[in-house]
Write an enzyme that holds these catalytic residues in place. Structure first.
Site, mmCIF file in Angstrom:
data_model
loop_
_atom_site.group_PDB
_atom_site.id
_atom_site.type_symbol
_atom_site.label_atom_id
_atom_site.label_comp_id
_atom_site.label_asym_id
_atom_site.label_seq_id
_atom_site.Cartn_x
_atom_site.Cartn_y
_atom_site.Cartn_z
ATOM 1 N N CYS A 2 0.848 -1.110 0.082
ATOM 2 C CA CYS A 2 -0.111 -0.253 0.200
ATOM 3 C C CYS A 2 0.707 1.156 -0.259
ATOM 4 O O CYS A 2 2.368 0.967 0.562
ATOM 5 C CB CYS A 2 -0.943 0.315 1.247
ATOM 6 S SG CYS A 2 -1.954 -1.159 1.441
ATOM 7 N N ARG A 27 0.755 1.507 -5.995
ATOM 8 C CA ARG A 27 1.497 0.650 -4.936
ATOM 9 C C ARG A 27 0.229 0.188 -4.823
ATOM 10 O O ARG A 27 0.407 -0.962 -3.990
ATOM 11 C CB ARG A 27 2.133 1.094 -3.265
ATOM 12 C CG ARG A 27 3.131 1.939 -3.869
ATOM 13 C CD ARG A 27 4.140 2.873 -2.538
ATOM 14 N NE ARG A 27 4.196 1.934 -1.337
ATOM 15 C CZ ARG A 27 5.275 0.463 -1.579
ATOM 16 N NH1 ARG A 27 6.500 0.651 -2.476
ATOM 17 N NH2 ARG A 27 5.493 0.120 -0.777
ATOM 18 N N TRP A 75 -3.791 -1.422 -1.241
ATOM 19 C CA TRP A 75 -3.818 -2.735 -1.386
ATOM 20 C C TRP A 75 -4.481 -3.804 -1.010
ATOM 21 O O TRP A 75 -3.369 -4.399 -0.026
ATOM 22 C CB TRP A 75 -2.281 -2.912 -2.739
ATOM 23 C CG TRP A 75 -2.228 -4.738 -3.655
ATOM 24 C CD1 TRP A 75 -2.053 -5.584 -3.164
ATOM 25 C CD2 TRP A 75 -2.484 -4.531 -4.699
ATOM 26 N NE1 TRP A 75 -1.923 -6.796 -3.979
ATOM 27 C CE2 TRP A 75 -2.758 -6.345 -5.069
ATOM 28 C CE3 TRP A 75 -3.284 -3.659 -6.067
ATOM 29 C CZ2 TRP A 75 -3.248 -6.261 -6.002
ATOM 30 C CZ3 TRP A 75 -3.652 -4.388 -6.911
ATOM 31 C CH2 TRP A 75 -2.973 -5.687 -6.841
ATOM 32 N N ASN A 101 1.830 -0.455 5.483
ATOM 33 C CA ASN A 101 1.563 -1.015 4.844
ATOM 34 C C ASN A 101 2.254 -2.368 5.574
ATOM 35 O O ASN A 101 3.229 -1.775 5.755
ATOM 36 C CB ASN A 101 2.543 0.039 4.104
ATOM 37 C CG ASN A 101 3.077 -1.508 3.008
ATOM 38 O OD1 ASN A 101 2.271 -1.782 2.010
ATOM 39 N ND2 ASN A 101 4.248 -0.485 2.371
ATOM 40 N N GLY A 102 1.431 -3.088 5.229
ATOM 41 C CA GLY A 102 2.063 -4.477 5.502
ATOM 42 C C GLY A 102 1.867 -5.711 5.974
ATOM 43 O O GLY A 102 0.678 -5.620 5.241
ATOM 44 N N GLU A 480 6.859 -19.841 -21.393
ATOM 45 C CA GLU A 480 6.395 -18.316 -21.025
ATOM 46 C C GLU A 480 7.624 -17.204 -21.096
ATOM 47 O O GLU A 480 7.297 -16.716 -21.290
ATOM 48 C CB GLU A 480 6.224 -18.648 -18.726
ATOM 49 C CG GLU A 480 6.819 -17.506 -18.270
ATOM 50 C CD GLU A 480 5.227 -16.589 -18.604
ATOM 51 O OE1 GLU A 480 4.949 -15.408 -18.171
ATOM 52 O OE2 GLU A 480 4.360 -17.024 -18.801
ATOM 53 N N LYS A 484 7.298 -14.280 -22.576
ATOM 54 C CA LYS A 484 7.725 -12.590 -22.650
ATOM 55 C C LYS A 484 8.385 -11.958 -24.361
ATOM 56 O O LYS A 484 8.618 -11.075 -23.940
ATOM 57 C CB LYS A 484 8.733 -13.507 -21.083
ATOM 58 C CG LYS A 484 7.624 -13.814 -19.832
ATOM 59 C CD LYS A 484 7.795 -12.630 -19.383
ATOM 60 C CE LYS A 484 6.475 -11.876 -18.632
ATOM 61 N NZ LYS A 484 4.940 -12.414 -19.298
ATOM 62 N N GLU A 487 6.052 -10.793 -26.322
ATOM 63 C CA GLU A 487 4.604 -9.635 -25.665
ATOM 64 C C GLU A 487 6.141 -7.846 -25.633
ATOM 65 O O GLU A 487 4.872 -7.281 -25.831
ATOM 66 C CB GLU A 487 5.104 -9.614 -23.962
ATOM 67 C CG GLU A 487 3.381 -10.487 -23.598
ATOM 68 C CD GLU A 487 3.854 -11.454 -22.207
ATOM 69 O OE1 GLU A 487 2.439 -10.654 -21.908
ATOM 70 O OE2 GLU A 487 4.460 -11.442 -21.531
ATOM 71 N N HIS A 503 9.374 -33.479 -35.664
ATOM 72 C CA HIS A 503 7.976 -33.588 -36.675
ATOM 73 C C HIS A 503 7.608 -32.768 -36.834
ATOM 74 O O HIS A 503 6.379 -31.841 -37.236
ATOM 75 C CB HIS A 503 6.658 -34.326 -34.733
ATOM 76 C CG HIS A 503 7.412 -35.038 -34.205
ATOM 77 N ND1 HIS A 503 7.662 -36.063 -34.913
ATOM 78 C CD2 HIS A 503 8.093 -35.499 -33.360
ATOM 79 C CE1 HIS A 503 8.046 -37.208 -33.960
ATOM 80 N NE2 HIS A 503 8.311 -36.316 -32.692
ATOM 81 N N LYS A 602 -3.220 -5.164 -19.333
ATOM 82 C CA LYS A 602 -2.853 -5.875 -18.439
ATOM 83 C C LYS A 602 -4.175 -6.818 -17.860
ATOM 84 O O LYS A 602 -4.014 -7.728 -17.575
ATOM 85 C CB LYS A 602 -2.908 -4.958 -17.612
ATOM 86 C CG LYS A 602 -1.851 -5.759 -15.721
ATOM 87 C CD LYS A 602 -0.631 -6.189 -16.205
ATOM 88 C CE LYS A 602 -0.945 -6.839 -14.830
ATOM 89 N NZ LYS A 602 0.527 -7.538 -15.475
HETATM 90 C C1 BG6 Z 1 -2.719 -10.608 -20.327
HETATM 91 C C2 BG6 Z 1 -1.935 -10.043 -19.351
HETATM 92 O O1 BG6 Z 1 -4.279 -9.612 -21.421
HETATM 93 O O2 BG6 Z 1 -3.588 -11.434 -19.650
HETATM 94 C C3 BG6 Z 1 -1.018 -11.391 -19.339
HETATM 95 O O3 BG6 Z 1 -1.261 -8.969 -20.474
HETATM 96 C C4 BG6 Z 1 -1.525 -12.351 -18.859
HETATM 97 O O4 BG6 Z 1 -0.044 -10.892 -19.153
HETATM 98 C C5 BG6 Z 1 -2.868 -12.696 -19.189
HETATM 99 O O5 BG6 Z 1 -1.240 -13.151 -18.783
HETATM 100 C C6 BG6 Z 1 -4.035 -13.229 -18.182
HETATM 101 O O6 BG6 Z 1 -4.486 -11.922 -17.633
HETATM 102 P P1 BG6 Z 1 -5.055 -12.811 -15.304
HETATM 103 O O7 BG6 Z 1 -4.663 -10.886 -15.218
HETATM 104 O O8 BG6 Z 1 -5.932 -13.750 -16.186
HETATM 105 O O9 BG6 Z 1 -3.682 -13.275 -15.541
#
Ligand code: BG6
Length: 607
Positions: A2, A27, A75, A101-102, A480, A484, A487, A503, A602
């Site tokens: 937070c 935060r 948060w 915060n904590g 993953e 990355k 992305e 294959h 996001k």
């Molecule tokens: C995408 C994000 O929109 O959604 C990814 O850019 C994420 O980083 C994916 O893995 C799933 O999102 P969430 O919030 O359901 O984990």
């Protein structure tokens, strides 16, 4: 995580507090509040949602009088986002007001004691417990610092607390353990903040309060104390960062900051479900021993966590596991039996496909368990069971710390299911938990090696195609790593189960093609190496991720990054770090917007 602010000066405190909170919203941003003393009266104003709601409620602070106050942007970790759970919190006898915060780990134990003393609570927060605990001792000894230190000696966990007392309306007290807190003085005015951005506008001269230390802020002066209440000296330090850099904690991007927050995210998540070497999960009513199948359902990186969990769950619980893309699951009319369990993983808790998949499972009467990072999110509220990752707010679109927190929560859940099914003896459980507790330090160890990856990445910023291969858990980690890269560096890359390459996709390997082999599973090591050699013989340039001690890999790979050893069920959490760093450095070397990559969001809350 937070954001806390405090101000004690000669101007209206509320606008200063709100200005500071606006710089700390990264935060936490699910609710906010301020408390300002005007003579002996305290005015507390709180609002659910982004800071904007509090700004509107206080007319940008103009409607709140007083020159001494504290503020908070939240948060949620204990208690869903709501006005009652928002900070500041006031004590039962209204003597004490705090922002925190904590995470107070033994808050329930302390709450039970205070309930016996006649205290009544209005929120679900750990902070209200700390506030009443301070009041309990203040009413006993009438000494602010003594009361606070009495509370500190009984609180377990992390905290940065700003405390105001009705009997001392022109002073702010501070207590700290593990959570960040800085204090500043300028022009006869004093400031508190969780982080530099909140006070950079007013001063660059700050004090860092140490662990288990206290402070008292008067107008323009700050004094520091140890736990025994003895005054201690503090050296003032000058902040050289600009505001932007400060929000990122001195890192150039939120993603790099969040990559470095992974040890803490993993530690906090483990500490929230492992108490005194026992796994503590609230899964009341879930018939684990008779589960016939588990369906992991998710999107993006959360789906990659599910892929890794499949290997671990099937090995430790002997329950068949299906891994489902939420966007496919929701329209496939999946065959589900009442003895199945649907586990939905989501950082945001709001991803539309994952939410719809959860609702579909509920419609079919299948028990649902959600693993989410955001308290009070839709998926958290609608699932039958919910387990929270404690990664804190994640700003960068490409997930890192939430992904790592989801992985460790998955590990502990698998161990718990294995134990409940009588497959894992106490001793084995203790061994796995002790291995997991070494993860935060080992992640830090991998991060120390980042410069080598920066050097390697600088050679590949013009790469067109990159391949990742692995077997077992390494295949899930490769997925993953590849995402990355796509992305944030916009380089086309694919991840393949190493044995599958020949294959088809091996036809894409040509001179100079970068192929990254993840080789952490001893049983599968030789197999993966031979697949890498197959590609090298067709011109691929090989990078490898392998545990320390596997030095013979340098006979095959052109570049190797080593990771510390740990039980192989969990080593994926270490192997993914170099892949995050590689993607980050490639994105930076191409001058791209690392935190807000094109075409991505996001959380995708639409279909
Ligand atoms: C995408 C994000 O929109 O959604 C990814 O850019 C994420 O980083 C994916 O893995 C799933 O999102 P969430 O919030 O359901 O984990």
């Amino acid at each position: 995580m937070c954001g806390i602010v405090g101000f004690n000066g000669n101007q209206q405190a509320a606008p200063v507090l709100l200005e500071g909170l606006s710089k700390l919203e990264y935060r936490g941003y699910d609710s906010a509040g301020i408390a300002v003393f005007n003579q002996n009266e305290v005015e507390i104003v709180k609002a659910k949602g982004r800071l904007k709601s509090l700004m509107e409620k206080t007319n940008d602070g103009q409607s709140v009088n007083g020159t001494c106050g504290i503020g908070h942007t939240r948060w949620a970790t204990h208690g869903e986002p709501s006005e009652d759970n928002a900070h500041p919190h006031i004590s039962f006898h209204e003597k004490i007001v705090t922002v925190h915060n904590g995470i107070i780990e033994n808050y329930q134990e302390l709450k039970d004691r205070l309930l016996k003393e006649g205290y009544i609570f209005y929120s679900q927060t750990d902070t209200e417990v700390a506030t009443n605990l301070i009041e309990f001792y203040y009413l006993k000894n009438k000494e602010p610092l003594k009361a606070i230190s009495e509370a500190m000696m009984r609180i377990r966990g992390s905290y940065a607390l700003a405390v105001m007392m009705k009997d001392y309306p022109d002073q702010i007290f501070v207590a700290r353990k593990d959570s960040p807190m800085i204090l500043g003085v300028s022009n006869q005015e004093s400031y508190i903040a969780s982080d530099v951005p909140a006070i950079l506008k007013y001063t660059r001269n700050v004090y860092y309060i140490g662990n288990l230390e206290m402070a008292c802020l008067k107008k323009g002066s700050i004094s520091f104390y140890n736990l025994d209440g003895e005054e201690i000296e503090k050296e003032c330090q000058e902040i050289k960062w600009d505001a932007q850099a400060a929000e990122k904690g001195g890192y150039e991007h939120f993603m790099m900051k969040e990559i470095h927050e992974q040890p803490k995210a993993v530690e906090d998540t483990l500490n929230s479900i492992i108490k005194d070497n026992q796994i503590v999960l609230d899964l009341e009513g879930l018939d684990i021993s008779n589960l016939s199948q588990i369906h992991f359902v998710a999107c993006g990186s959360a789906w990659h966590v599910s892929m890794a969990c499949q290997y671990i769950f099937e090995d430790l619980t002997h329950i068949p596991v299906r891994v489902e893309l939420a966007s496919e699951f929701r329209y496939r009319n999946p065959l589900l039996s009442k003895k199945d369990l649907v586990i939905v993983i989501s950082q945001s808790g709001e991803t539309a496909d994952s939410l719809a998949a959860l609702r579909l499972a509920k419609e079919k009467g299948i028990p649902t368990l959600a693993i989410v990072n955001v308290l009070g999110s839709s998926i958290a509220r609608e699932a039958d069971y919910v387990l929270y990752t404690l990664a804190g707010p994640e700003i960068s679109v490409a997930t890192t710390k939430a992904y790592s927190a989801q992985l460790v929560l998955g590990y502990v859940l698998a161990i718990y299911f294995g134990k409940e099914k009588g497959l894992l003896e106490e001793e084995k459980v203790r061994y796995y938990l002790s291995e997991l507790n070494t993860l935060p330090k080992k992640i830090e160890r991998v991060l120390e090696d980042k410069e080598r990856l920066q050097w390697f990445a600088s050679k590949y910023s013009n790469a067109k195609d990159v391949f990742f291969i692995g077997r077992g858990i390494d295949y899930a980690i490769s997925l993953e790593g590849s995402l990355k890269l796509k992305e944030i560096s916009y380089i086309h890359s694919e991840a393949y189960a190493a044995g599958e390459l020949k294959h088809g996709a091996i036809s894409l390997i040509e001179d100079g093609t970068l192929l990254i082999g993840v080789c952490t599973q001893s049983q599968l090591y030789e197999k993966t190496i031979s697949n890498m050699v197959e590609c090298k013989s067709r011109g691929a340039y090989l990078m490898a991720v392998a545990p320390y001690g596997y030095y013979q890999i340098e006979d095959t790979a052109n570049f190797t990054t080593y990771i510390p050893r740990i039980d192989e069920h969990f080593i994926g959490s270490l192997a993914v770090i170099p892949l995050q760093l590689l993607a980050y450095y490639l994105s930076v070397s191409k001058g791209l917007d690392v935190d807000k990559p094109r075409n991505l969001a996001k959380s995708v809350t639409v279909e």
